[in-house]
Design a protein around this motif. Structure first.
Motif, PDB file in Angstrom:
ATOM      1  N   PRO A 186      36.652  49.341  23.239  1.00  0.00           N
ATOM      2  CA  PRO A 186      35.764  48.198  22.952  1.00  0.00           C
ATOM      3  C   PRO A 186      36.540  46.928  22.590  1.00  0.00           C
ATOM      4  N   PHE A 187      37.674  47.075  21.931  1.00  0.00           N
ATOM      5  CA  PHE A 187      38.509  45.917  21.599  1.00  0.00           C
ATOM      6  C   PHE A 187      39.035  45.277  22.886  1.00  0.00           C
ATOM      7  N   GLU A 231      32.168  44.292  12.701  1.00  0.00           N
ATOM      8  CA  GLU A 231      30.778  44.505  13.093  1.00  0.00           C
ATOM      9  C   GLU A 231      30.621  44.568  14.609  1.00  0.00           C
ATOM     10  N   GLN A 232      31.485  43.863  15.347  1.00  0.00           N
ATOM     11  CA  GLN A 232      31.373  43.864  16.802  1.00  0.00           C
ATOM     12  C   GLN A 232      31.700  45.221  17.420  1.00  0.00           C
ATOM     13  N   LEU A 236      32.974  52.874  17.415  1.00  0.00           N
ATOM     14  CA  LEU A 236      33.981  53.741  16.818  1.00  0.00           C
ATOM     15  C   LEU A 236      33.365  55.097  16.526  1.00  0.00           C
ATOM     16  N   PRO A 237      34.166  56.169  16.441  1.00  0.00           N
ATOM     17  CA  PRO A 237      33.618  57.493  16.150  1.00  0.00           C
ATOM     18  C   PRO A 237      32.788  57.481  14.869  1.00  0.00           C
ATOM     19  N   LEU A 257      36.186  51.556   8.636  1.00  0.00           N
ATOM     20  CA  LEU A 257      36.929  50.343   8.318  1.00  0.00           C
ATOM     21  C   LEU A 257      38.442  50.597   8.369  1.00  0.00           C
ATOM     22  N   LEU A 258      38.872  51.773   7.884  1.00  0.00           N
ATOM     23  CA  LEU A 258      40.293  52.123   7.962  1.00  0.00           C
ATOM     24  C   LEU A 258      40.765  52.146   9.413  1.00  0.00           C
ATOM     25  N   LYS A 259      39.956  52.727  10.297  1.00  0.00           N
ATOM     26  CA  LYS A 259      40.319  52.787  11.719  1.00  0.00           C
ATOM     27  C   LYS A 259      40.379  51.384  12.312  1.00  0.00           C
ATOM     28  N   TYR A 260      39.419  50.562  11.953  1.00  0.00           N
ATOM     29  CA  TYR A 260      39.420  49.179  12.427  1.00  0.00           C
ATOM     30  C   TYR A 260      40.686  48.457  11.964  1.00  0.00           C
TER      31      TYR A 260
END
Length: 424
Positions: free
Chosen positions: A194-195, A222-223, A228-229, A237-240
């Motif tokens: 998605p990024f 938020e986008q 994300l899983p 948030l950690l994954k982001y």
């Protein structure tokens, strides 16, 4: 000499006289020296021609001592001509020319980072240089899909491999790049999709391989949160944060080279058979004896077969170990192998089964394995090119056995007839 007879050609390997002292380039000779470019603006073919004013002696110097600079200059001229007359080059030619010219930037810094990583993990610097060059032509590429792998940087690492390297750094270095405390097992390459899709919208007229960290700057949590899983907000948030740190820093060649070296070291220790790891090692105070500006720190031969197998495993998976065991008919201990023996085993290992486009094999663990012939073809070519990248210009120390392009859709007739094991 070793000869492999096929239906249409004979491939010949010249046996390297001494793999403990191979005729490889010094590490510093592989990188451009910053010599001012020749004026190639008037030659017909920038890829091959020299200015008429050059003497025979000057041509020889450019083709030997300054070969890396010549390669840079030729590709720089190609890009100049493409700018003036768009359509002069194909998209693939443009990409390669761009990668070569980008890879020639900061050569001494890149060499220093490679030598430092080589020393830290006792990797032959020639293997590390060759592996990185084969991945990216030493350019700091941005994130690319790579079949869903979403690799990035000079070493073309995915986020899982990057995580292993970054998690081994001191806390202050992790803080500097805003890397969170996170388990690498929780990060998957597909999370970058998605990024990447959002960042592509910022490319404009640039091709996708020219994507940069700046193209990802405005992507908010938020986008991408819904893609994300599933997890609680804290874990998401950690994954982001980890993905964002990866995006912002994966083009830093120093970090990328360090993480690549660690990844190869782990593969070497975990999957390369002990007999290959312990062979081709300098003993009794001997070392690679060519006089180079950079001292040779590794205890392993410059083109150590076990380290080359680790590179093959990185690119095609751990089953490459079982493949070469099968080729040697699963001895309790593999016989002595050199780099060309490894290429031979990767190419010929495994029995082709009609209608599958695959080769099948069993290693010492007796577990049935298979892989597409295409992967076998590509991995033996990859290893041969790693060696070629550190060979003197025009004097490759190894060649791909498959001389035609690796074909995803068809297995060559000569390869179908192979037993997949080494003849006694």
């Amino acid at each position: 000499m070793k000869y492999f007879m096929t239906l249409s050609f004979i491939v010949v390997f010249s046996v390297q006289a001494s793999w403990d002292q191979p005729q490889v380039l010094c590490p510093e000779e592989i990188f451009p020296k910053g010599v001012p470019c020749l004026d190639l603006s008037q030659v017909k073919e920038p890829s091959s021609d020299f200015p008429l004013s050059l003497t025979a002696e000057e041509k020889i110097r450019w083709q030997s001592v300054w070969a890396s600079d010549l390669k840079f200059c030729r590709n720089l001229e190609l890009l100049k001509r493409e700018t003036v007359r768009p359509g002069t080059l194909t998209p693939v030619q443009i990409q390669i020319a761009w990668m070569i010219t980008n890879g020639a930037q900061m050569p001494q810094e890149k060499l220093s980072a490679i030598l430092d990583a080589s020393s830290k993990y006792d990797i032959p610097p020639h293997v590390l240089i060759g592996a990185i060059t084969q991945e990216s032509l030493l350019s700091s590429l941005g994130i690319s899909p790579d079949g869903g792998n979403y690799s990035c940087g000079i070493a073309q690492l995915n986020i899982e491999e990057w995580c292993q390297g970054i998690n081994s750094l001191p806390q202050d270095q992790r803080t500097r790049i805003s890397w969170p405390q996170i388990s690498c097992a929780s990060l998957k390459s597909g999370m970058l999709e998605p990024f990447y899709e959002l960042a592509k919208q910022n490319l404009g007229t640039r091709p996708e391989y020219r994507i940069e960290a700046a193209d990802f700057k405005e992507i908010s949590f938020e986008q991408v949160r819904s893609q994300l899983p599933a997890a609680d907000a804290g874990h998401q948030l950690l994954k982001y944060q980890a993905i964002t740190s990866f995006i912002n820093n994966c083009q830093d060649f120093r970090l990328s080279i360090f993480a690549k070296a660690l990844t190869l070291r782990k593969l070497f220790e975990q999957f390369v058979p002990k007999e290959l790891r312990s062979a081709e090692v300098y003993r009794d105070n001997t070392r690679f004896n060519r006089s180079c500006q950079s001292s040779y720190s590794s205890t392993y031969y410059p083109l150590h077969t076990g380290w080359l197998l680790a590179v093959a495993i990185y690119n095609a998976g751990p089953r490459q170990t079982q493949l070469i065991q099968h080729y040697h008919q699963n001895p309790a201990v593999l016989p002595p192998m050199n780099p060309t023996d490894l290429i031979e085993a990767l190419h010929w290992g495994g029995n082709f089964v009609e209608g599958t486009k695959k080769v099948f094999f069993k290693g010492r663990d007796a577990k049935a394995q298979s892989q597409l012939w295409y992967k076998s073809c590509v991995v033996q070519r990859h290893v041969s090119r790693v060696i070629q990248h550190v060979s003197p210009p025009g004097k490759p120390l190894a060649r791909s056995i498959e001389q035609a392009a690796c074909n995803l859709g068809e297995v060559p007739l000569y390869r179908r007839d192979s037993s997949g094991v080494k003849a006694n």
